[in-house]
Design a protein around this motif. Structure first.
Motif, PDB file in Angstrom:
ATOM      1  N   UNK A  99       0.841  -1.200   0.000  1.00 51.56           N
ATOM      2  CA  UNK A  99       0.000   0.000   0.000  1.00 51.56           C
ATOM      3  C   UNK A  99       0.880   1.256   0.000  1.00 51.56           C
ATOM      4  N   UNK A 100       0.535   2.203  -0.883  1.00 56.44           N
ATOM      5  CA  UNK A 100       1.314   3.435  -0.994  1.00 56.44           C
ATOM      6  C   UNK A 100       2.453   3.357  -1.994  1.00 56.44           C
ATOM      7  N   UNK A 101       2.699   2.171  -2.543  1.00 57.92           N
ATOM      8  CA  UNK A 101       3.752   2.008  -3.543  1.00 57.92           C
ATOM      9  C   UNK A 101       3.134   1.829  -4.927  1.00 57.92           C
ATOM     10  N   UNK A 102       3.863   2.247  -5.935  1.00 56.34           N
ATOM     11  CA  UNK A 102       3.420   2.046  -7.311  1.00 56.34           C
ATOM     12  C   UNK A 102       3.637   0.593  -7.711  1.00 56.34           C
ATOM     13  N   UNK A 103       2.731   0.079  -8.514  1.00 56.73           N
ATOM     14  CA  UNK A 103       2.882  -1.319  -8.935  1.00 56.73           C
ATOM     15  C   UNK A 103       4.138  -1.495  -9.779  1.00 56.73           C
ATOM     16  N   UNK A 104       4.582  -0.438 -10.444  1.00 60.56           N
ATOM     17  CA  UNK A 104       5.807  -0.533 -11.236  1.00 60.56           C
ATOM     18  C   UNK A 104       7.060  -0.647 -10.361  1.00 60.56           C
TER      19      UNK A 104
END
Length: 344
Positions: free
Chosen positions: A38-43
């Protein structure tokens, strides 16, 4: 444009949903969530998506609020509350987990150790294997997306069972799966030194997909069916090869079997019935939503051997889920899924 959300987007099935939906002409990924990231980009989790999808993982509640359809790529036991929230807000819900797959709560308790929290919601849910139960899916909003083993094996056996060509006792299913079927979490059995250059059976005659396979075959035959199911783990990333054995009923010919399969699947784009002499191979369906089926008759022993090959992450998970979404929203069923498998 359909606004699609993915809860559990950083697991293997969730990531595959992102990959496929990015190319869908009539749907777009609007929101994603992940408890672990959570809070991180999937990339950041999957660099393959860099500059293609840099969406940040939110909460499951935010996904529900923003989207028309929610895909849940979660372990069993975690989808029921989410499904209820979607149902109350009029959102479509497609569960890639096991919480809505089994008709019997008793079977769910036995194999998964859980209970049905909302029985009325379970009565609304339909089993989403389009080639077998398409009419049930149309117009519904809670879909139980089948698992990978429970897609490949029933598709291999369905015409034979539905047409009464084989005995319903003594059916044997031998399936071999790529390691992505075990999920993204680490375990000793999927540790590279243990997996590489090996091949082993696991959960022999005790795998929790067994009752789901039996439920589908029983529904097609109108009688209770029991199978012997043995899964194996292959040292490859993707693919499931299911070799299914059934005793032919007296006087059933090879030509009858062939015709039954041709008639059963004649209008099914995603099922490729291979010509005599070809063998289904996971190499030939990789990254695609196809199920290849080859038929073989052991005349010496009187057995049908039906072999299916699917990509466990596509037809066995994310691709089939999108196929169900297309049906729910009245889109062309193959929309976003007409992917050509690589030749090598």
């Amino acid at each position: 444009m359909i606004h699609a959300g993915i809860v559990g987007a950083t697991g293997y099935a969730g990531s595959e949903l992102v990959r496929l939906l990015l190319s869908h002409p009539e749907a777009e990924v609007t929101a994603i969530s992940s408890v672990s990231f959570e809070g991180k980009a999937i990339s950041e989790v999957y660099p393959a998506y860099f500059n293609l999808c840099d969406m940040v993982c939110e909460t499951a509640g935010q996904v529900v609020d923003k989207c028309d359809v929610v895909f849940a790529a979660l372990p069993h036991g975690l989808s029921q509350e989410l499904a209820k929230a979607c149902d109350e807000k009029g959102k479509a819900f497609i569960d890639l987990g096991a919480d809505f797959r089994l008709d019997s709560e008793e079977e769910y308790q036995k194999w998964y150790g859980g209970t049905y929290q909302d029985k009325e919601l379970h009565e609304k849910a339909v089993y989403g294997l389009p080639e077998l139960f398409r009419k049930d899916i149309l117009g519904k909003r809670v879909i139980a997306n089948p698992g990978c083993y429970t897609t490949g094996a029933p598709l291999a056996l369905a015409p034979a069972v539905a047409n009464g060509l084989i005995e319903l006792t003594g059916i044997i299913i031998d399936s071999k799966s790529g390691v992505t079927g075990a999920g993204r979490g680490l375990s000793q059995g999927t540790h590279y030194p243990d997996l590489n250059e090996g091949l082993h059976a696991y959960k022999v005659a005790s795998h929790r997909h067994t009752p789901e396979i039996e439920q589908t075959l029983s529904r097609l035959s109108g009688q209770k069916v029991h199978v012997t199911f043995v899964p194996h783990l292959l040292p490859v990333n993707r693919g499931i090869l299911s070799t299914c054995y059934g005793r032919l009923k007296p006087d059933v010919t090879k030509a009858q079997v062939r015709k039954a399969y041709e008639d059963f699947y004649q209008d099914e784009y995603f099922v490729r019935l291979l010509p005599d002499g070809m063998n289904a191979d996971i190499h030939n369906i990789k990254y695609s939503n196809f199920c290849d089926i080859s038929l073989h008759i052991d005349t010496r022993c009187g057995n049908l051997i039906a072999i299916s090959a699917i990509d466990n992450m596509v037809k066995g998970a994310a691709g089939q889920a999108i196929q169900n979404m297309n049906l729910i929203f009245g889109l062309e069923e193959a929309s976003g899924l007409a992917l050509v498998p690589p030749a090598f």
